[in-house]
Structures are given as C-alpha cells and as structure tokens.
Write an enzyme that holds these catalytic residues in place. Structure first.
Site, PDB file in Angstrom:
ATOM      1  N   ASP A   1     -16.859  29.275 -45.548  1.00 16.12           N
ATOM      2  CA  ASP A   1     -15.666  29.567 -44.756  1.00 16.12           C
ATOM      3  C   ASP A   1     -15.507  28.556 -43.621  1.00 16.12           C
ATOM      4  O   ASP A   1     -16.457  27.893 -43.228  1.00 16.12           O
ATOM      5  CB  ASP A   1     -15.734  30.992 -44.194  1.00 16.12           C
ATOM      6  CG  ASP A   1     -15.589  32.032 -45.294  1.00 16.12           C
ATOM      7  OD1 ASP A   1     -15.100  31.662 -46.361  1.00 16.12           O
ATOM      8  OD2 ASP A   1     -15.980  33.186 -45.072  1.00 16.12           O
TER       9      ASP A   1
ATOM     10  N   CYS B   1     -14.338  35.703 -42.968  1.00 11.38           N
ATOM     11  CA  CYS B   1     -14.278  37.125 -43.288  1.00 11.38           C
ATOM     12  C   CYS B   1     -13.962  37.950 -42.035  1.00 11.38           C
ATOM     13  O   CYS B   1     -13.782  37.408 -40.939  1.00 11.38           O
ATOM     14  CB  CYS B   1     -15.623  37.563 -43.842  1.00 11.38           C
ATOM     15  SG  CYS B   1     -16.897  37.466 -42.575  1.00 11.38           S
TER      16      CYS B   1
ATOM     17  N   CYS C   1     -21.432  30.498 -46.548  1.00  8.22           N
ATOM     18  CA  CYS C   1     -20.362  31.068 -47.375  1.00  8.22           C
ATOM     19  C   CYS C   1     -19.226  30.097 -47.651  1.00  8.22           C
ATOM     20  O   CYS C   1     -18.348  30.384 -48.453  1.00  8.22           O
ATOM     21  CB  CYS C   1     -19.787  32.314 -46.708  1.00  8.22           C
ATOM     22  SG  CYS C   1     -19.046  31.921 -45.118  1.00  8.22           S
TER      23      CYS C   1
ATOM     24  N   CYS D   1     -22.001  34.844 -39.886  1.00  8.75           N
ATOM     25  CA  CYS D   1     -20.565  34.708 -39.611  1.00  8.75           C
ATOM     26  C   CYS D   1     -20.314  34.408 -38.146  1.00  8.75           C
ATOM     27  O   CYS D   1     -19.308  33.788 -37.795  1.00  8.75           O
ATOM     28  CB  CYS D   1     -19.828  35.978 -40.001  1.00  8.75           C
ATOM     29  SG  CYS D   1     -20.234  36.551 -41.646  1.00  8.75           S
TER      30      CYS D   1
END
Ligand code: FES
Length: 123
Positions: free
Chosen positions: A35, A58, A33, A102
C-alpha cells in the site's frame, strides 16, 4: 479488535486529501502489503501549519494517518520528526499486532515530507 479511537478515525478521518500548494510532500510504500501513503505539509516559522494525507492503504492506515496529522499539526518540524509509529499507535489506544505495520506508513510519510520541505528550502 479495534479500539474506539481507531474506528472513529477510520469512519471520520481528519485532514484527507491532496494539498496542491504543499511546502513539503512525502510518499512511502509499505513493503509488507504494497500500500501507498502520501503526506503533505504547509510550514510557517518552522511549524506545521497545515497537513493532509492521501492513501491507498487499509482502514488501519487511514486511522493512523488521520491521527498522525492530528498529532503533527501545530508542532515544530523537530517535534514532528520525533513522532514515532508507536506514538501514533498509543494515541489510538493501540492497534492489533497484525496491523502494526500499517502505522509505519503515516509516520514514515510525515518524516519524508519534512525532509522534502528542508530540501526544497535549501534550493
Ligand atoms: Fe496495507 Fe494496512 S494492510 S497499510
């Protein structure tokens, strides 16, 4: 979709913020992603005395980081090195499959921070 524990750590994350006098620091990016995550550790007698994180990730990344810091605090460096992404997800009573990537950030950044501490010590 999210467990109670994920929601709790997302709403009230523990150990948030940059640590100015950290002994070790690790930053990783998530290839899925884009991030970013940074982990900071303070070490005494080969034990993680204090730990904090900063993320541009996130909600699931925030919750997994918070849980990772809780798992790592008070552990020896070797024990903390053995904390896996799966351990973090398990401690949170699971993550939705689409959010498993994540949880990589927190565990990986922790491991990088430990490596960084060891490198600093050798200098
Ligand atoms: Fe990027 Fe979760 S979507 S860390």
């Amino acid at each position: 979709m999210y467990s109670e524990k994920v929601l709790k750590h997302f709403k009230e994350p523990k150990n948030v913020g940059e640590m100015k006098d950290a002994d070790g620091m690790g930053t990783v990016g998530n290839p899925v992603c884009g991030d970013m995550m940074s982990m900071y550790i303070k070490v005494k007698d080969d034990t993680i005395e204090n730990i904090s994180f900063k993320t541009f990730g996130c909600g699931a990344a925030i919750a997994t980081s918070s849980m990772t810091t809780e798992l790592a605090k008070g552990k020896t460096l070797d024990e903390a090195m053995d904390i896996t992404r799966q351990d973090v997800a398990n401690a949170l009573d699971g993550l939705p499959p689409v959010k498993m990537h994540c949880s990589n950030l927190a565990a990986d950044a922790l491991h990088e921070a430990i490596k960084n501490y060891k490198e600093n010590k050798e200098k």
